[in-house]
Design a protein around this motif. Structure first.
Motif, short mmCIF file in Angstrom:
data_model
loop_
_atom_site.label_atom_id
_atom_site.label_comp_id
_atom_site.label_asym_id
_atom_site.label_seq_id
_atom_site.Cartn_x
_atom_site.Cartn_y
_atom_site.Cartn_z
N SER A 147 8.19 4.28 4.86
CA SER A 147 7.64 3.45 5.93
C SER A 147 8.21 3.85 7.29
O SER A 147 9.35 4.30 7.40
CB SER A 147 7.94 1.98 5.65
OG SER A 147 7.55 1.18 6.74
N GLN A 148 7.41 3.66 8.35
CA GLN A 148 7.85 3.99 9.70
C GLN A 148 8.78 2.92 10.28
O GLN A 148 9.44 3.15 11.29
CB GLN A 148 6.65 4.16 10.63
CG GLN A 148 5.92 2.86 10.96
CD GLN A 148 4.75 3.07 11.91
OE1 GLN A 148 3.84 3.82 11.60
NE2 GLN A 148 4.81 2.42 13.05
N TRP A 149 8.85 1.76 9.64
CA TRP A 149 9.68 0.68 10.18
C TRP A 149 11.13 0.84 9.70
O TRP A 149 11.36 1.16 8.54
CB TRP A 149 9.15 -0.69 9.74
CG TRP A 149 7.68 -0.89 10.01
CD1 TRP A 149 6.73 -1.18 9.07
CD2 TRP A 149 7.02 -0.83 11.26
NE1 TRP A 149 5.50 -1.29 9.65
CE2 TRP A 149 5.64 -1.07 11.01
CE3 TRP A 149 7.42 -0.56 12.55
CZ2 TRP A 149 4.69 -1.07 12.01
CZ3 TRP A 149 6.47 -0.56 13.56
CH2 TRP A 149 5.13 -0.81 13.29
N SER A 168 0.84 -1.19 0.00
CA SER A 168 0.00 0.00 0.00
C SER A 168 0.88 1.25 0.00
O SER A 168 1.86 1.35 0.75
CB SER A 168 -0.91 0.00 1.24
OG SER A 168 -1.60 1.21 1.35
N PHE A 169 0.51 2.19 -0.81
CA PHE A 169 1.28 3.42 -0.90
C PHE A 169 0.98 4.37 0.25
O PHE A 169 1.84 5.13 0.70
CB PHE A 169 0.98 4.10 -2.24
CG PHE A 169 1.76 5.38 -2.46
CD1 PHE A 169 3.09 5.33 -2.85
CD2 PHE A 169 1.17 6.62 -2.26
CE1 PHE A 169 3.82 6.49 -3.02
CE2 PHE A 169 1.89 7.78 -2.44
CZ PHE A 169 3.22 7.72 -2.83
N SER A 170 -0.27 4.36 0.74
CA SER A 170 -0.70 5.32 1.77
C SER A 170 -0.48 4.83 3.20
O SER A 170 -0.48 5.61 4.13
CB SER A 170 -2.19 5.65 1.58
OG SER A 170 -2.97 4.47 1.68
N ASP A 171 -0.28 3.53 3.38
CA ASP A 171 -0.12 2.96 4.73
C ASP A 171 1.37 2.86 5.07
O ASP A 171 2.09 2.04 4.49
CB ASP A 171 -0.79 1.59 4.80
CG ASP A 171 -0.78 1.03 6.22
OD1 ASP A 171 -0.33 1.75 7.14
OD2 ASP A 171 -1.21 -0.13 6.40
N GLU A 172 1.81 3.70 6.02
CA GLU A 172 3.21 3.69 6.40
C GLU A 172 3.59 2.43 7.18
O GLU A 172 4.76 2.14 7.37
CB GLU A 172 3.55 4.92 7.24
CG GLU A 172 3.44 6.23 6.49
CD GLU A 172 3.83 7.41 7.34
OE1 GLU A 172 4.06 7.20 8.56
OE2 GLU A 172 3.92 8.53 6.82
N ARG A 173 2.60 1.68 7.65
CA ARG A 173 2.86 0.47 8.41
C ARG A 173 2.90 -0.78 7.51
O ARG A 173 3.18 -1.87 7.98
CB ARG A 173 1.77 0.28 9.48
CG ARG A 173 1.75 1.38 10.54
CD ARG A 173 0.53 1.24 11.44
NE ARG A 173 0.48 -0.06 12.08
CZ ARG A 173 1.07 -0.34 13.24
NH1 ARG A 173 1.75 0.60 13.88
NH2 ARG A 173 0.96 -1.55 13.77
N ALA A 174 2.63 -0.63 6.23
CA ALA A 174 2.55 -1.78 5.32
C ALA A 174 3.94 -2.38 5.11
O ALA A 174 4.96 -1.67 5.06
CB ALA A 174 1.95 -1.35 3.99
N TYR A 175 3.99 -3.70 4.99
CA TYR A 175 5.23 -4.40 4.69
C TYR A 175 4.89 -5.66 3.89
O TYR A 175 3.76 -6.14 3.90
CB TYR A 175 5.97 -4.76 5.98
CG TYR A 175 5.29 -5.83 6.81
CD1 TYR A 175 5.69 -7.17 6.69
CD2 TYR A 175 4.26 -5.52 7.68
CE1 TYR A 175 5.06 -8.16 7.44
CE2 TYR A 175 3.64 -6.50 8.43
CZ TYR A 175 4.04 -7.82 8.32
OH TYR A 175 3.42 -8.80 9.05
N LEU A 176 5.91 -6.22 3.20
CA LEU A 176 5.71 -7.40 2.36
C LEU A 176 6.82 -8.41 2.65
O LEU A 176 7.98 -8.18 2.30
CB LEU A 176 5.73 -7.02 0.88
CG LEU A 176 5.53 -8.17 -0.11
CD1 LEU A 176 4.13 -8.79 0.06
CD2 LEU A 176 5.73 -7.67 -1.54
#
Length: 922
Positions: free
Chosen positions: A860-862, A792-800
């Motif tokens: 991303s925040q991570w 997801s482009f808008s979710d800073e918490r997204a990861y794959l």
């Protein structure tokens, strides 16, 4: 006017031989201080008795300064007129003739106390009934009592006689009962026995036992009159004394005035106020002794009790006795009245209590006052008021629970209070422990745990607790945990056994590790209630202080007291020399009490000590110069090919290929333990290389100059093909001497740094070869599009997590001889500006879990996988048992090993597991 220039005009003031009327010393305030000294101390009452010798003596008295002396000289020389209002001679008080005979030491016991000489007391008994008053004055002067005091004593005696006569006449033929006479009469200091409880007053009897009984009854029934006589006599002195009344009034109206403050109010210096106060107190004590105020207080307010608190007395009595020095009824500053007949042992206890309260700088526990319950009736009810009075008397400004303090409370006092109230409480130097202590301090002590802001709360708290450990008040339990020290756990018998063992082991080794000592006595220590080796160590440090030295080189090691301090390396070398230059690892660890890692660390810093095949070796051989020169040439050849590292196996083969060098090396190592292994095994031969050139360090098989060796460069230097199988790489490292476990760690590290990229089943390619073989920029667009659909482009918490995903190769370009793998996808994506791969946080351990290949967008925040795990667990709502948490992390793609049942050690700073297998977020 200077004193030595004065020649008194004695004709002006008259002479005792002319028959003229003699002029007394003026009584006005201006001359009052001089008059008192002249009359009371020098026996002079008239001006014509003053000559130069008298003036010289007068100048030596305290309180007679130049001003007062010059005023007297002016009066004597005619420069000052005599006061008109007081020319008449002061008349002495009339001395009536007493016609009865009494026991003066009984009726006026204070007089006998002032005249302790046996002949003086005998003279008192021998007084005649006609000239008793006159002879009494003579006796007093003979006893060196000043004339002024002698007159007052006679007046007091006469007053007492008159009061007694009136009382005896009033109570004639009356029966009086005294239930406590057995305890009261000794307080009267009588010289005759008396044990009757019922007395019939007979006014017709003047001597003998009946007269003694009359006087005892009089003394026991006229306590208030005695106080009244004391007050009247003292007030007379106050009225006659200069500034006495003013000073007493200021002391009552001002709040704790100083001498200087009183002097400012009445125009006197601080020293003059001190002198006057000394005279006031002297007069008060004088009359309290004459009228036996101490005895009166004891009879009225103490007997039959052993002691009473000052708070129990009426305000009037407290006002009367406050200035008195009453050593028979009080001890030090204790707010208690005690009977003079108190037992010697109890009196000693009270003296010790007063000394403790006076000198103590640390806290005073009020539990020490419990023994006063034997003296004071209903002690528990009065205890609170008594403690308040003690705080005021001895300056205990601060209190904490049942402990009093004179100085502001330190953190040490609060921690000791908590530890004392909760002996089983564990003080943890971590975030959870600080949160617990903050709550306790706020609720129980109404203050903050840290009085000032601190940068590192954990470090500050641990430092405070270690200060208590150094003072033997707390004990350290390991893992930043502390508790109140209990020094009663180890029995003397166990301490003796431990000391004997330490002496035996220190006879063959310079120091002993507490770990090995604890293992030897673990059963006894646990039976004694010691939690672990840390508490064991600090208890030994407490008991054996001075006999052994503890904590050598900041370690938990024990040495003999007074032994010469040597380094650990020197101690190890000395031990090996005593054992023919070699010893087994377990033998060395047992001798020194070291764990394996301590031995390994010590051997690493000892240039002549190495460890091979579970043997510790002291290498004392010296290489011949020609052998050193030849090895240096071989090293130079390798450096020419790869300047950053040496392959020790190749060096060994090149050296030993020639018989000359082989035989020379054998001869050199002939007396060295395991000499043949230096020729056959690379790990031994590596020690020879470092002795030739100490700059090279690192693994036994590969030596390097830099702090960190680049395995990727080693692979690039020795492999030309772009794709390498795991088997090929493993065989290469096997030839160098590496074991399978070391090869696994090397491959894992190379993959984590993207120096070696997986491109198929057990197939790898170096990053440098991949750049030359594949047009990475042309692949980036397709890979970015592939990841963009899944992140997801808008979710800073997204990861794959690519490692747990099935890669859809239909949407990716085809590759020749390569397969799309999570590692390859990650490598291509991270070459552009849009994506990055998360890695595990930096750790000292070499073993990392399998890389989940987690991709995130640049925004991303991570930042690390550890941080991602913390974020996931913060929102976790499932069961926190270990199996459930492990399963959850597998489902989220963090853990890729589906067979694992444990959390990887790298997550220990994020998640902890307790004994019940419950997981907690740190």
């Amino acid at each position: 006017m200077a004193q030595e220039q004065v020649k008194p005009n004695l004709e002006r003031v008259g002479s005792g031989d002319t028959g003229q009327k003699r002029i007394p010393i003026p009584t006005t305030r201006k001359y009052q201080a001089v008059r008192r000294v002249l009359e009371d101390d020098l026996g002079i009452q008239y001006l014509d008795q003053i000559d130069q010798q008298v003036l010289d003596q007068l100048a030596t008295f305290k309180g007679i300064g130049p001003t007062k002396l010059n005023a007297l000289i002016d009066l004597l020389t005619g420069q000052e007129q005599l006061p008109v209002e007081r020319h008449e001679v002061r008349k002495a008080s009339p001395i009536p003739v007493v016609t009865q005979t009494y026991y003066p030491e009984i009726l006026l016991g204070g007089l006998a106390a002032l005249l302790p000489a046996a002949e003086t007391q005998g003279a008192l008994k021998a007084l005649t009934n006609v000239t008793v008053a006159t002879e009494l004055v003579t006796i007093l002067k003979r006893a060196q009592v000043k004339s002024g005091q002698a007159k007052k004593l006679v007046a007091a005696w006469q007053q007492e006689v008159g009061t007694y006569e009136a009382w005896r006449a009033t109570h004639h033929q009356q029966t009086m009962t005294f239930p406590n006479s057995a305890s009261q009469v000794p307080l009267l200091h009588l010289q005759v026995p008396f044990s009757e409880t019922t007395v019939l007053v007979d006014a017709t009897v003047q001597e003998g036992p009946q007269e003694v009984a009359n006087e005892v009854a009089y003394r026991l029934t006229t306590l208030d009159e005695r106080f009244a006589h004391f007050e009247a006599a003292f007030q007379t002195d106050v009225t006659d004394g200069s500034h006495w009344a003013d000073i007493l009034q200021l002391e009552q109206t001002l709040v704790d005035p100083t001498l200087a403050e009183i002097g400012q109010q009445i125009g006197l210096t601080r020293e003059r106020v001190r002198q006057i106060k000394a005279r006031i107190n002297g007069a008060r004590d004088f009359w309290s002794q004459i009228y036996q105020i101490q005895t009166t207080i004891a009879l009225r307010d103490v007997v039959p009790q052993s002691a009473v608190t000052l708070a129990e007395l009426s305000p009037a009595v407290r006002t009367q006795i406050a200035p008195l020095e009453t050593p028979m009824l009080t001890i030090g500053q204790l707010p208690l009245l005690i009977t003079p007949t108190l037992s010697p042992e109890m009196r000693r206890q009270l003296i010790r209590l007063d000394a403790q309260l006076t000198v103590t700088d640390n806290g005073f526990t009020v539990k020490r006052l419990d023994f006063l319950g034997e003296l004071i009736t209903d002690f528990q009810t009065k205890k609170s008021a008594l403690i308040t009075a003690i705080q005021r008397q001895y300056g205990f400004t601060y209190s904490l629970g049942d402990t009093l303090y004179k100085r502001p409370l330190t953190d040490r006092a609060y921690f000791l209070k908590l530890g004392t109230d909760h002996p089983a409480m564990i003080f943890s130097g971590d975030a959870a422990g600080i949160a617990q202590l903050k709550t306790i301090f706020e609720q129980q002590f109404h203050r903050e745990l840290f009085r000032k802001p601190v940068k590192n709360e954990i470090r500050t708290l641990v430092s405070k607790l270690f200060h208590l450990v150094d003072a033997n008040e707390f004990t350290y339990l390991g893992d930043n945990q502390f508790k109140l020290a209990d020094h009663d756990k180890l029995s003397p018998e166990l301490c003796n056994r431990i000391a004997k063992t330490l002496n035996e082991r220190l006879a063959v080794a310079p120091e002993v590790s507490v770990t090995s000592l604890y293992h030897q006595f673990e059963h006894d220590a646990r039976r004694a209630g010691l939690i672990n080796r840390y508490e064991f160590y600090y208890e030994l440090r407490y008991f054996f202080k001075g006999e052994f030295e503890f904590g050598h080189k900041n370690t938990m090691n024990i040495r003999k007291a007074g032994t010469e301090t040597v380094s650990l390396q020197a101690s190890l070398e000395q031990y090996l020399r005593q054992n023919q230059n070699y010893a087994r690892v377990e033998d060395v660890c047992q001798a020194f009490g070291w764990p394996d890692y301590t031995l390994a660390q010590t051997a690493f810093f000892a240039p002549d000590v190495n460890i091979h095949d579970n043997w510790v070796l002291l290498q004392t051989f010296t290489l011949p110069d020609e052998l050193v020169a030849y090895l240096q040439r071989l090293i130079a050849l390798q450096v020419a090919q790869h300047p950053d590292y040496l392959l020790v196996t190749d060096l060994r083969k090149q050296l030993l290929v020639e018989d000359h060098w082989r035989q020379l090396l054998q001869t050199t190592l002939a007396d060295t333990p395991f000499a043949t292994k230096y020729l056959t095994e690379t790990t031994y031969f590596a020690d020879i290389v470092t002795r030739v050139d100490a700059r090279w360090h690192g693994h036994a098989f590969v030596k390097y100059l830099t702090k960190k060796f680049d395995d990727g460069q080693l692979i690039l230097d020795h492999f030309r093909q772009p794709v390498l199988s795991r088997q090929v790489i493993s065989e290469f490292y096997h030839e160098l001497g590496y074991q399978d476990s070391s090869i696994y760690v090397i491959l894992q590290r190379l993959q984590a740094h993207q120096e070696l990229i997986a491109v198929g089943n057990n197939q790898f390619v170096t990053a440098q070869a991949l750049q030359q073989w594949v047009a990475v920029p042309e692949l980036s667009e397709r890979v970015n599009r592939y990841l963009g659909k899944r992140l997801s482009f808008s979710d800073e918490r997204a990861y794959l997590p690519l490692a747990s995903q099935v890669i859809d190769t239909t949407t990716l370009p085809a590759l020749t001889h390569l397969d799309w793998t999570p590692e390859l996808l990650s490598y291509v994506a991270t070459q552009g500006p849009y994506y990055r791969q998360l890695a595990w946080a930096e750790t000292a351990t070499n073993v990392l879990p399998a890389d989940p290949v987690i991709m995130v967008r640049q925004a991303s925040q991570w930042t690390t996988i550890d941080e991602l795990v913390r974020g996931l667990m913060a929102t976790y709502t499932g069961n926190w048992t270990l199996p459930n948490v492990v399963q959850y992390l597998k489902q989220r793609g963090i853990l890729t090993n589906m067979k694992t049942t444990r959390l990887p050690s790298i997550l220990s700073e994020t998640l902890t597991v307790d004994e019940a297998q419950m997981v907690h977020l740190v």
